[in-house]
Design an enzyme around this catalytic site. Structure first.
Site, short mmCIF file in Angstrom:
data_model
loop_
_atom_site.label_atom_id
_atom_site.label_comp_id
_atom_site.label_asym_id
_atom_site.label_seq_id
_atom_site.Cartn_x
_atom_site.Cartn_y
_atom_site.Cartn_z
N ASN A 30 -3.64 -6.49 20.14
CA ASN A 30 -2.22 -6.85 20.10
C ASN A 30 -1.43 -5.84 19.28
O ASN A 30 -1.75 -5.60 18.12
CB ASN A 30 -2.11 -8.25 19.46
CG ASN A 30 -0.67 -8.66 19.23
OD1 ASN A 30 0.22 -8.30 20.01
ND2 ASN A 30 -0.44 -9.43 18.17
N GLY A 50 -5.39 -8.08 16.06
CA GLY A 50 -5.56 -9.29 16.86
C GLY A 50 -6.10 -8.90 18.23
O GLY A 50 -5.75 -7.84 18.75
N TYR A 106 8.28 -4.52 15.33
CA TYR A 106 8.01 -4.39 13.90
C TYR A 106 8.80 -3.19 13.37
O TYR A 106 8.81 -2.12 13.97
CB TYR A 106 6.54 -4.10 13.62
CG TYR A 106 5.56 -5.23 13.91
CD1 TYR A 106 5.99 -6.52 14.17
CD2 TYR A 106 4.20 -4.97 13.89
CE1 TYR A 106 5.08 -7.53 14.42
CE2 TYR A 106 3.27 -5.96 14.13
CZ TYR A 106 3.72 -7.25 14.41
OH TYR A 106 2.81 -8.23 14.65
N ARG A 151 0.81 -1.23 0.00
CA ARG A 151 0.00 0.00 0.00
C ARG A 151 0.84 1.28 0.00
O ARG A 151 0.31 2.36 -0.18
CB ARG A 151 -0.97 -0.01 1.19
CG ARG A 151 -2.09 -1.01 0.98
CD ARG A 151 -3.30 -0.67 1.83
NE ARG A 151 -3.09 -0.96 3.23
CZ ARG A 151 -3.44 -0.16 4.23
NH1 ARG A 151 -3.99 1.02 3.98
NH2 ARG A 151 -3.24 -0.53 5.47
C1 UD1 Z 1 -0.09 -8.45 13.26
C2 UD1 Z 1 -0.56 -9.36 14.38
C3 UD1 Z 1 -1.83 -8.77 15.00
C4 UD1 Z 1 -1.57 -7.37 15.49
C5 UD1 Z 1 -1.01 -6.51 14.36
C6 UD1 Z 1 -0.55 -5.18 14.90
C7 UD1 Z 1 0.08 -11.64 13.79
C8 UD1 Z 1 -0.36 -12.93 13.27
N1 UD1 Z 1 -0.82 -10.68 13.83
O1 UD1 Z 1 -1.08 -8.48 12.28
O2 UD1 Z 1 -2.26 -9.59 16.07
O3 UD1 Z 1 -2.76 -6.80 15.99
O4 UD1 Z 1 0.14 -7.13 13.77
O5 UD1 Z 1 -0.18 -4.36 13.85
O6 UD1 Z 1 1.21 -11.51 14.19
N2 UD1 Z 1 6.14 -9.58 8.62
C9 UD1 Z 1 7.26 -10.23 8.17
N3 UD1 Z 1 7.15 -11.42 7.60
C10 UD1 Z 1 5.96 -12.05 7.44
C11 UD1 Z 1 4.81 -11.39 7.91
C12 UD1 Z 1 4.93 -10.17 8.50
O7 UD1 Z 1 8.37 -9.71 8.29
O8 UD1 Z 1 5.93 -13.17 6.90
C13 UD1 Z 1 6.29 -8.28 9.27
C14 UD1 Z 1 5.61 -7.19 8.45
O9 UD1 Z 1 6.52 -6.58 7.57
C15 UD1 Z 1 5.16 -6.21 9.52
C16 UD1 Z 1 4.91 -7.12 10.74
O10 UD1 Z 1 5.61 -8.31 10.49
O11 UD1 Z 1 6.16 -5.30 9.89
C17 UD1 Z 1 3.43 -7.41 10.94
O12 UD1 Z 1 2.94 -8.08 9.82
P1 UD1 Z 1 1.50 -7.76 9.26
O13 UD1 Z 1 1.26 -8.62 8.07
O14 UD1 Z 1 1.31 -6.32 9.09
O15 UD1 Z 1 0.61 -8.29 10.48
P2 UD1 Z 1 -0.89 -7.97 10.76
O16 UD1 Z 1 -1.73 -8.83 9.90
O17 UD1 Z 1 -1.13 -6.53 10.70
#
Ligand code: UD1
Ligand code: CA
Length: 449
Positions: free
Chosen positions: A169, A140, A103, A15
């Site tokens: 979360n 979450g 993050y 995005r």
């Molecule tokens: C995640 C949490 C959710 C929380 C939210 C807060 C999980 C399953 N969910 O959801 O409970 O409320 O963050 O913002 O953890 N990332 C990676 N590799 C991956 C996936 C994600 O590096 O395979 C990183 C992303 O770049 C990002 C962070 O992890 O910085 C969170 O990932 P994102 O996909 O945004 O999680 P949410 O679905 O928002």
């Protein structure tokens, strides 16, 4: 407790509509990921592991510029937050302390909040950072039972009752490092997203009879950046905090909403900042200095009693000593300007040293660049540089020396000497009137045609 930071930064950030990895977009003049690193630095981590994916090479290069000791691991496919954390396992092999997951796109977690989490670890095997957003949206949800955290359920997988929970979360989680990886081993991907959820480790810990706890922070801390609009919101949030802090610290801001700070701006008390001033990274303004309207400063040091602007530009390496004056339309770069020197109007002073009490006339330019190399200009104490002097570097103007207005100075001027580096003026008596008569006659002739 020895601590390792694991910063997740593999997501594409679709995005953002950008060719740049999301975590390298900047807030307050620093990439998002450096804000996360700075927050984590408060825990004095023994290791920092950054999990990169999209744009991993650019991320590695950027973070190594800030801290060559961080380890960057690559998550080839983004299979979920638990899978992302698992990529840090080899880098933390044998590490016996705590791990805390942050993050890379969430810049504002406060050091105090991370300290509270570290402290809560004394009571709980897993500690989660929660918050109560005005709009819980798709976050979450933290499911509590008997005052303790029972599990985290992702919004997509939640029942309507769970979706009604207001405690969410943030994504920040702390646990013993070895335990974290053991729990992650047990995480599956049988859920609505088909992803390995880091959030599942809470339920898994509870199933082992371990306790989980929540530290609650302000929603402002958990602001994550997913779009350009979020980035602008994050910048605005940073600026309003920085302005409030400056005011609290005794800085006068005439129109705070028009002043922009960088992540590392330092301003002393009783400094006065007029409207529409922009601070890029690396600026220190000491007590009692005065920055006048519409000035732009970056990588500069302004000492007590100095006055800068209006409409001045200080670039990296501008070092202004006490009581220096830098006036309108003056640019200073990589130059040490000693006490009481004045550069009041329309000048460029680059790669130079300017001695104490020197006076640089309007329109003076240090010609520092020959197209390939940069050269130094030295101006001695109490020297007087006449207006519109070109100082062709390398060149030295001696102490107390003068240059005549309009001079092009190509060789050194001894102490106390006057240098004239311009064509001699030649006056022709009566010639102006004659010339005008001739021109007017020519004009009349053309009209008659
Ligand atoms: C995640 C949490 C959710 C929380 C939210 C807060 C999980 C399953 N969910 O959801 O409970 O409320 O963050 O913002 O953890 N990332 C990676 N590799 C991956 C996936 C994600 O590096 O395979 C990183 C992303 O770049 C990002 C962070 O992890 O910085 C969170 O990932 P994102 O996909 O945004 O999680 P949410 O679905 O928002
Ligand atoms: Ca997110």
């Amino acid at each position: 407790m020895p601590t390792a930071l694991i910063i997740l930064a593999a997501g594409q950030g679709t995005r953002m509509q950008s060719d740049r990895p999301k975590v390298l977009h900047e807030v307050a003049g620093a990439p998002l990921i450096t804000h996360a690193m700075a927050a984590g630095a408060a825990l004095a981590p023994d290791h920092t592991v950054i999990v990169a994916g999209h744009g991993a090479d650019a991320v590695r290069e950027a973070v190594h510029e800030i801290d060559p000791d961080v380890t960057v691991v690559v998550q080839q496919e983004q299979l979920g937050t638990a899978h992302a954390v698992a990529q840090a396992r080899a880098a933390l092999d044998g590490f016996t302390g705590d791990a805390i997951v942050l993050y890379g796109d969430t810049p504002f977690i406060r050091p105090e909040t991370l300290a509270a989490m570290a402290e809560a670890r004394a009571r709980h095997a897993v500690v989660v950072l929660g918050f109560e957003p005005a709009d819980p949206g798709g976050y979450g949800r933290l499911v509590m039972a008997g005052g303790a955290l029972d599990r985290i359920v992702e919004f997509k997988d939640a029942t309507p009752e769970e979706q009604a929970i207001g405690l969410c979360n943030s994504g920040v989680i702390a646990a013993n490092c070895a335990l974290l990886f053991q729990l992650i081993d047990a995480v599956g991907n049988d859920n609505a997203a088909g992803e390995y959820y880091l959030t599942d480790i809470v339920g898994l810990a509870r199933a082992r009879g371990l306790s989980a706890g929540v530290v609650v922070c302000d929603e402002a801390e958990t602001l994550g950046v997913n779009s350009r609009a979020d980035l602008a919101r994050a910048e605005a949030a940073f600026q309003s905090r920085a302005r409030a802090e400056a005011l609290e610290n005794g800085v006068t801001l005439i129109a705070p909403e028009t002043v922009f700070f960088a992540h590392d701006t330092v301003i002393g008390r009783d400094a006065l900042i007029e409207p529409n001033v922009i601070f890029g990274p690396g600026v220190t303004v000491e007590s009692g200095a005065h920055i006048r309207a519409f000035s732009h400063l970056e990588g500069a040091h302004v000492s007590r009693g100095a006055v800068v602007g209006p409409f001045a530009r200080l670039r990296p390496g501008a070092e202004l000593s006490e009581d220096v004056r830098v006036g309108n339309f003056v640019e200073v770069k990589n130059a040490l300007v000693a006490e009481g020197a004045k550069i009041n109007h329309l000048s460029y002073i680059g790669d130079a040293t300017v001695g104490a009490e020197a006076n640089i006339g309007a329109g003076t330019v240090t010609c520092n660049y020959d197209g390939v190399f940069k050269h130094h200009t030295e101006i001695g104490a109490r020297a007087f540089i006449g207006s519109d002097t070109m100082l062709v570097a390398p060149v030295r103007i001696g102490e107390g020396a003068m240059t005549a207005s309009g001079s092009v100075i190509t060789s050194n001027v001894p102490d106390g000497a006057l240098a004239l580096g311009r064509a001699r003026q030649d006056n022709k008596p009566g010639l102006a009137a004659k010339l005008l008569d001739r021109l007017r006659a020519e004009k009349a002739r053309r009209k008659g045609n």
